[in-house]
Design a protein around this motif. Sequence first.
Motif, PDB file in Angstrom:
ATOM      1  N   GLU A  90       0.863  -1.178   0.000  1.00 38.31           N
ATOM      2  CA  GLU A  90       0.000   0.000   0.000  1.00 38.31           C
ATOM      3  C   GLU A  90       0.902   1.231   0.000  1.00 38.31           C
ATOM      4  OE1 GLU A  90      -2.849   1.848   3.385  1.00 38.31           O
ATOM      5  OE2 GLU A  90      -3.100  -0.298   2.986  1.00 38.31           O
ATOM      6  N   ILE A  99      -2.374   0.771  -4.422  1.00 40.87           N
ATOM      7  CA  ILE A  99      -1.629  -0.476  -4.344  1.00 40.87           C
ATOM      8  C   ILE A  99      -0.584  -0.473  -5.456  1.00 40.87           C
ATOM      9  CG2 ILE A  99      -1.758  -2.991  -4.373  1.00 40.87           C
ATOM     10  CD1 ILE A  99      -3.298  -1.603  -2.048  1.00 40.87           C
ATOM     11  N   PRO A 128      -3.286  -5.046   0.526  1.00 44.87           N
ATOM     12  CA  PRO A 128      -3.218  -5.984  -0.596  1.00 44.87           C
ATOM     13  C   PRO A 128      -2.879  -7.412  -0.160  1.00 44.87           C
ATOM     14  CG  PRO A 128      -1.190  -4.735  -0.468  1.00 44.87           C
ATOM     15  CD  PRO A 128      -2.126  -4.152   0.561  1.00 44.87           C
ATOM     16  N   TRP A 142      -7.385  -6.480  -2.984  1.00 48.98           N
ATOM     17  CA  TRP A 142      -7.254  -5.476  -1.940  1.00 48.98           C
ATOM     18  C   TRP A 142      -8.648  -5.044  -1.540  1.00 48.98           C
ATOM     19  CZ3 TRP A 142      -6.005  -4.894  -7.023  1.00 48.98           C
ATOM     20  CH2 TRP A 142      -6.773  -3.978  -7.764  1.00 48.98           C
TER      21      TRP A 142
END
Length: 143
Positions: A90, A99, A128, A142
Amino acid sequence: MPLEATHRVNVTTTGWQEESDVARADDGSYVVVWSTSGQPPIDEAVLARRYSALGVPVGSEFRVDTGSPGLLPHPKVEMTGPGAFLVVWENDPNGWAEIRGRAYDSGGVPLGPPFPIHAASAGEQHTPEVVRDAGSGYLVAWR
């Protein structure tokens, strides 16, 4: 893999080291990723280190991100059978979390710079996860 004595993965000891993840290739080699703070040029970093199937380090730790501004939490890693791997994390460079990922070949050589995983231009993307698919690719999710 049999249980062994614990050993330090990180060489860097300044700042905090947390949020680790590990992935293993079919031959037993593995890679560990984690988040750290206090790393120039930007405070936070995503680091990784590769190991042989015997648990012997293959080189030192290396930086996965390229000095991205902002927070860099939740790194995750997955390996293909032959040992190529993808690291995802992230990134919060300007208040909107996104992401990002970076792919490596089985020798640990980057296959290019970090890249965005998703095409969303607004909203937040967090936490994620990555798994390998039935072939030589990856699936990333995610929230």
